[in-house]
Write a protein that holds these residues in place. Structure first.
Motif, PDB file in Angstrom:
ATOM      1  N   ASN A 122       2.810   0.665  15.051  1.00 21.33           N
ATOM      2  CA  ASN A 122       2.807   2.109  14.158  1.00 21.33           C
ATOM      3  C   ASN A 122       1.990   2.988  14.989  1.00 21.33           C
ATOM      4  OD1 ASN A 122       4.169   1.751  10.964  1.00 21.33           O
ATOM      5  ND2 ASN A 122       3.064  -0.450  11.510  1.00 21.33           N
ATOM      6  N   ARG A 142       7.978  -2.919  10.807  1.00 25.41           N
ATOM      7  CA  ARG A 142       8.628  -3.229   9.682  1.00 25.41           C
ATOM      8  C   ARG A 142       8.015  -4.660   9.278  1.00 25.41           C
ATOM      9  NH1 ARG A 142      13.344  -0.157  11.139  1.00 25.41           N
ATOM     10  NH2 ARG A 142      14.191  -1.896  12.093  1.00 25.41           N
ATOM     11  N   ARG A 143       7.386  -5.322  10.078  1.00 24.50           N
ATOM     12  CA  ARG A 143       6.851  -6.680   9.826  1.00 24.50           C
ATOM     13  C   ARG A 143       5.975  -6.559   8.512  1.00 24.50           C
ATOM     14  NH1 ARG A 143       6.122  -9.998  15.333  1.00 24.50           N
ATOM     15  NH2 ARG A 143       8.328  -9.827  16.020  1.00 24.50           N
ATOM     16  N   SER A 144       5.157  -5.508   8.592  1.00 27.46           N
ATOM     17  CA  SER A 144       4.180  -5.507   7.504  1.00 27.46           C
ATOM     18  C   SER A 144       3.792  -3.959   7.234  1.00 27.46           C
ATOM     19  CB  SER A 144       2.988  -6.327   7.996  1.00 27.46           C
ATOM     20  OG  SER A 144       1.793  -5.850   7.203  1.00 27.46           O
ATOM     21  N   VAL A 145       3.931  -3.704   5.943  1.00 25.97           N
ATOM     22  CA  VAL A 145       3.563  -2.351   5.604  1.00 25.97           C
ATOM     23  C   VAL A 145       2.150  -2.054   5.634  1.00 25.97           C
ATOM     24  CG1 VAL A 145       5.536  -2.098   4.054  1.00 25.97           C
ATOM     25  CG2 VAL A 145       3.475  -2.838   3.010  1.00 25.97           C
ATOM     26  N   ASN A 187      10.098  -0.144  15.856  1.00 22.61           N
ATOM     27  CA  ASN A 187      10.339  -0.102  14.385  1.00 22.61           C
ATOM     28  C   ASN A 187      10.379  -1.319  14.021  1.00 22.61           C
ATOM     29  OD1 ASN A 187      10.235   2.693  13.612  1.00 22.61           O
ATOM     30  ND2 ASN A 187      12.069   3.200  14.918  1.00 22.61           N
ATOM     31  N   ASP A 188      11.106  -2.515  14.677  1.00 16.29           N
ATOM     32  CA  ASP A 188      11.327  -3.730  14.321  1.00 16.29           C
ATOM     33  C   ASP A 188       9.889  -4.583  14.338  1.00 16.29           C
ATOM     34  OD1 ASP A 188      13.805  -3.703  14.212  1.00 16.29           O
ATOM     35  OD2 ASP A 188      14.196  -4.500  16.317  1.00 16.29           O
ATOM     36  N   GLN A 219       1.697  -5.116  14.814  1.00 14.72           N
ATOM     37  CA  GLN A 219       2.333  -4.007  13.796  1.00 14.72           C
ATOM     38  C   GLN A 219       1.552  -3.087  13.648  1.00 14.72           C
ATOM     39  OE1 GLN A 219       1.621  -7.359  13.394  1.00 14.72           O
ATOM     40  NE2 GLN A 219       3.391  -8.281  12.171  1.00 14.72           N
TER      41      GLN A 219
END
Length: 266
Positions: free
Chosen positions: A239, A261-264, A257-258, A235
């Protein structure tokens, strides 16, 4: 430095059950939302047993210089003042201060050892909390890492949690966040956005991500190299690649992007 935009808390706790010393503790935490009252009391019980050492010159010096960097960045009217960009800026300053090249993986544990900041591994039931840094006025801070945390339970997440707390230790100790409020979810969003940008850039500079992506035939191969070499989660790597504005195909961007998006918080 002034901070606004404070998140509200949904957790309530009987303050009569909290030791008076715990109410005086100051803290910042890497956590998602607020803790339930019983979870908060579990954490406070552990923090109440802390014996703090006096603030040491080495940490005071580096944090003083970090705050000067912070203030200079904020005073530059031409700078984009998004909190995450300030986090990037602070991380790049610290990497340079620690004499880390763009291709050298950062070691949060080693940096904290050099500053004589103790790190304690704990097994708290509250998975929402990955790590918390706490201190008293004019004391050395101390970090607790939750081995059951959503992110800190794995190596990449633990490293990111320590990097997150390093940012707080450098520039947020003068803001005086009471630990009870922090655990209740009351922490300025801006402060957390800065720390998230810092943790990502400190562990994986965007310039490094960009170079590595250009060196591999596929983004997937670059991701494998990045996570293995720099000890970060997929992740965080996704990013940073996206934030580095690398030339990407539509398929590669969707793939990243997938993952992102798993974790902010990566």
């Amino acid at each position: 430095h002034a901070v606004s935009d404070v998140a509200s808390s949904n957790a309530t706790v009987n303050l009569g059950n909290i030791d008076a010393r715990s109410k005086r503790l100051l803290a910042v935490a890497r956590m998602m939302g607020s803790l339930a009252p019983d979870q908060m009391l579990e954490v406070l019980a552990a923090l109440n047993n802390i014996t703090f050492a006096p603030l040491e010159r080495r940490l005071l010096d580096v944090s003083t210089r970090a705050l000067a960097v912070y203030e200079k960045y904020n005073s530059n009217v031409e700078q984009d003042k998004k909190p995450v960009h300030l986090g990037y800026h602070l991380a790049n300053w610290l990497r340079a201060d620690a004499k880390l090249s763009d291709q050298t993986p950062a070691d949060p544990d080693d940096l904290l050892r050099r500053w004589n900041v103790r790190v304690h591994e704990v097994d708290w039931g509250a998975a929402k909390i990955d790590a918390i840094a706490c201190w008293e006025k004019n004391s050395q801070p101390m970090i607790f890492v939750n081995r059951n945390g959503i992110h800190s339970r794995n190596i990449g997440g633990r490293r990111a949690s320590l990097a997150h707390e390093i940012c707080h230790i450098l520039v947020d100790r003068s803001l005086y966040f009471p630990v009870v409020e922090v655990l209740g979810g009351v922490l300025p969003k801006t402060v957390e956005q800065i720390a998230r940008g810092f943790q990502a850039e400190f562990l994986l500079p965007r310039s490094t991500a960009q170079k590595l992506v250009s060196n591999f035939a596929t983004v997937s191969e670059a991701m494998n190299k990045i996570t293995e070499t720099f000890g970060v989660s997929q992740q965080l790597a996704a990013n940073q690649i996206l934030n580095a504005n690398c030339p990407l195909t539509i398929e590669d961007r969707k793939f990243l992007n997938d993952l992102a998006r798993r974790s902010v918080l990566f």
